[in-house]
Design a protein around this motif. Sequence first.
Motif, PDB file in Angstrom:
ATOM      1  N   ALA A  56       0.813  -1.221   0.000  1.00 50.18           N
ATOM      2  CA  ALA A  56       0.000   0.000   0.000  1.00 50.18           C
ATOM      3  C   ALA A  56       0.842   1.266   0.000  1.00 50.18           C
ATOM      4  O   ALA A  56       0.645   2.162  -0.840  1.00 50.18           O
ATOM      5  CB  ALA A  56      -0.944   0.006   1.202  1.00 50.18           C
ATOM      6  N   ASP A  61      -0.908   2.830  -3.038  1.00 46.88           N
ATOM      7  CA  ASP A  61      -2.259   2.334  -3.368  1.00 46.88           C
ATOM      8  C   ASP A  61      -3.198   2.701  -2.215  1.00 46.88           C
ATOM      9  O   ASP A  61      -3.219   2.036  -1.170  1.00 46.88           O
ATOM     10  CB  ASP A  61      -2.201   0.821  -3.573  1.00 46.88           C
ATOM     11  N   ALA A  62      -3.999   3.779  -2.395  1.00 43.97           N
ATOM     12  CA  ALA A  62      -4.878   4.286  -1.330  1.00 43.97           C
ATOM     13  C   ALA A  62      -5.972   3.292  -0.985  1.00 43.97           C
ATOM     14  O   ALA A  62      -6.320   3.121   0.192  1.00 43.97           O
ATOM     15  CB  ALA A  62      -5.495   5.622  -1.755  1.00 43.97           C
ATOM     16  N   ASP A  63      -6.542   2.643  -2.008  1.00 42.18           N
ATOM     17  CA  ASP A  63      -7.615   1.675  -1.745  1.00 42.18           C
ATOM     18  C   ASP A  63      -7.087   0.493  -0.924  1.00 42.18           C
ATOM     19  O   ASP A  63      -7.749   0.027   0.013  1.00 42.18           O
ATOM     20  CB  ASP A  63      -8.201   1.168  -3.062  1.00 42.18           C
ATOM     21  N   LYS A  64      -5.912   0.016  -1.290  1.00 38.99           N
ATOM     22  CA  LYS A  64      -5.316  -1.104  -0.555  1.00 38.99           C
ATOM     23  C   LYS A  64      -4.966  -0.670   0.881  1.00 38.99           C
ATOM     24  O   LYS A  64      -5.134  -1.445   1.839  1.00 38.99           O
ATOM     25  CB  LYS A  64      -4.054  -1.560  -1.281  1.00 38.99           C
ATOM     26  N   LEU A  66      -6.548   1.622   2.645  1.00 37.16           N
ATOM     27  CA  LEU A  66      -7.792   1.695   3.407  1.00 37.16           C
ATOM     28  C   LEU A  66      -8.256   0.305   3.815  1.00 37.16           C
ATOM     29  O   LEU A  66      -8.651   0.074   4.965  1.00 37.16           O
ATOM     30  CB  LEU A  66      -8.868   2.404   2.571  1.00 37.16           C
ATOM     31  N   PHE A  67      -8.210  -0.639   2.864  1.00 33.35           N
ATOM     32  CA  PHE A  67      -8.670  -2.007   3.148  1.00 33.35           C
ATOM     33  C   PHE A  67      -7.827  -2.663   4.252  1.00 33.35           C
ATOM     34  O   PHE A  67      -8.360  -3.238   5.198  1.00 33.35           O
ATOM     35  CB  PHE A  67      -8.606  -2.845   1.874  1.00 33.35           C
ATOM     36  N   SER A  69      -5.923  -1.198   6.440  1.00 33.15           N
ATOM     37  CA  SER A  69      -6.068  -0.480   7.716  1.00 33.15           C
ATOM     38  C   SER A  69      -7.345  -0.899   8.428  1.00 33.15           C
ATOM     39  O   SER A  69      -7.362  -1.094   9.647  1.00 33.15           O
ATOM     40  CB  SER A  69      -6.069   1.034   7.461  1.00 33.15           C
TER      41      SER A  69
END
Length: 588
Positions: A56, A61-64, A66-67, A69
């Motif tokens: 991440a 990779d912001a989406d990764k 967030l997931f 986290s």
Amino acid sequence: MDKDTGKAFDFRLFKRLMRHTKPYRLTFYGVALAAILLSGFAVATGVIAGDIVNDAISPKDADKLLFLSLLMLAILFAQVLSQLGFNYYANWLGESIIKDVRISLFQKMLGFKMTYFDRSSIGLLVTRAVADMQRIGEIFSQGFFVIVADLLKMLTAAIAMLVLNWRMALIVFALLPIIMIATRLFQKAMKVAFIEVRAQVSNLNSFVQERITGMKIVQLFTREEIEKENFRGINEKHQNAWLKTVWYNSIFFPIAESVSSIAVALMVWFGVLQNVANVGSENTGIIVTFIFLIELLFRPLRQIADKFNTLQMGMVAANRVFKILDTESHIDDLGTVEKEDVKGDISFSDVRFGYIADEEVLHGISFDVKAGETVAIVGATGAGKSTIINLLSRFYEINSGMILVDDIDIKAYKLSSLRDKIAVVLQDVFLFADTIANNISLKNNEVSVADIEQAAKQIGVHEFISSLPGGYQYNVKERGTMLSSGQRQLIAFLRAYVSNPSILVLDEATSSVDTYSEQLIQKATEKITEGRTSIIIAHRLATIKKADKIIVMDAGKIVESGNHKELLKKGGYYSNLYEAQFMAEEVA
């Protein structure tokens, strides 16, 4: 001190202790499951931290991010819930077990022979029933389950390291023998130290209890300074025993911390070298994960050593408690006879007895008491008078001979049935720190306050009790210190009368009391001995003139027997004793 001081852990003793978890099997398995979950969650947190760096942060990779986290947050939340359940139910299990063991211990103590209490320190027994019990509880709340949870964390962390990077794992594992050897030496040293601590705690408790109980003697003979110095010495031994454990901790934990720090430094160094050599771009994340895992591997090992101390202290305490539970010092209650209508015939036939082996106190005592008779036993101190009463109540077992009540061997009676028919009023009256009413009824629900008041009126002590603040609800405090010796005797007479015994024993019950109390006691004696078998032990011969029979003892033998007039005519031991007392009273 225990013989197995060198053993780091006693599995036989631990297995015995684990039997007490059977009634709480569901809770036990639940705590074990929580320990497994905690190890999994702890390792998962470290692995996800590494993934966040590699998958991440590095590729942004912001989406990764967030997931991962949110996933870590969910795992942390589950970890908190598991830790909460683990802590609460491990402590609950420990408290439940010590509750059961303490009940067993107290029940065991209730059945001990008087010989056991004659030879045991009260302070030591209190330590076993209170302080040592808490140590046993800590085996489960802070010892065993915490150790299991930490071992699982270490095992899971070690497997994760091998899977992620076996080369880095081997570097970490190379340092483990150092801390494991240190832990082993630490455990063995602490076992010996904790045995010494428990011994000094027992000595301290016994000393303090005895001096507080005997404070009158301490102050009367101006022993304050001497006892203070004695206490100082015992207290220093107690302090030194604890300081030894502090010293061992001071050595071990810095060593453990240093090894852990070295392992982290080596991981960073090795990971950087791999990056410089372009071995793999994922090593930054692995280094982060390994730092988490090293903490999971080494911190539990440090905690295990600490918790093992708790476990060992609990095991030492359990060993001491189980020694009492294993003690065979009880009167065999094998009798089956339960008579509701005991007449009170008593027969001693060639009874021999000694408190110590090969040292007889009674040498072939034989006498008979008919139902309803009042028999007095007189003699010098140490003649064996009180011993006869102890044997009649089966506080001790006779060496040979036979004691019969209503022509039945007292061993054939159920112990509770026999003692239920005998009431004893001692010279040294024991009262509990409770109300007068409860000291009389001994909290027997079948005896109401109204019954007590009626009985008090019958023997002439109602007026005295009513004059106290609160009357029958007056709290006499510990050992009845709020009452005079004469008042305590009157309470003891009323307690005996309310129990409605078939056999009444008055052991020096009129000695050391004032004239007014003695008059009340004489009146009470006449009332409660009326129509029942009574045995009166007395130094003051003037109080037993009306006895149906007087048994004269000397050095554990019966030397004379008869009524007052008959014995005076004989001009023997009793006559000489009576004349000596009469002349002493005249001179006084």
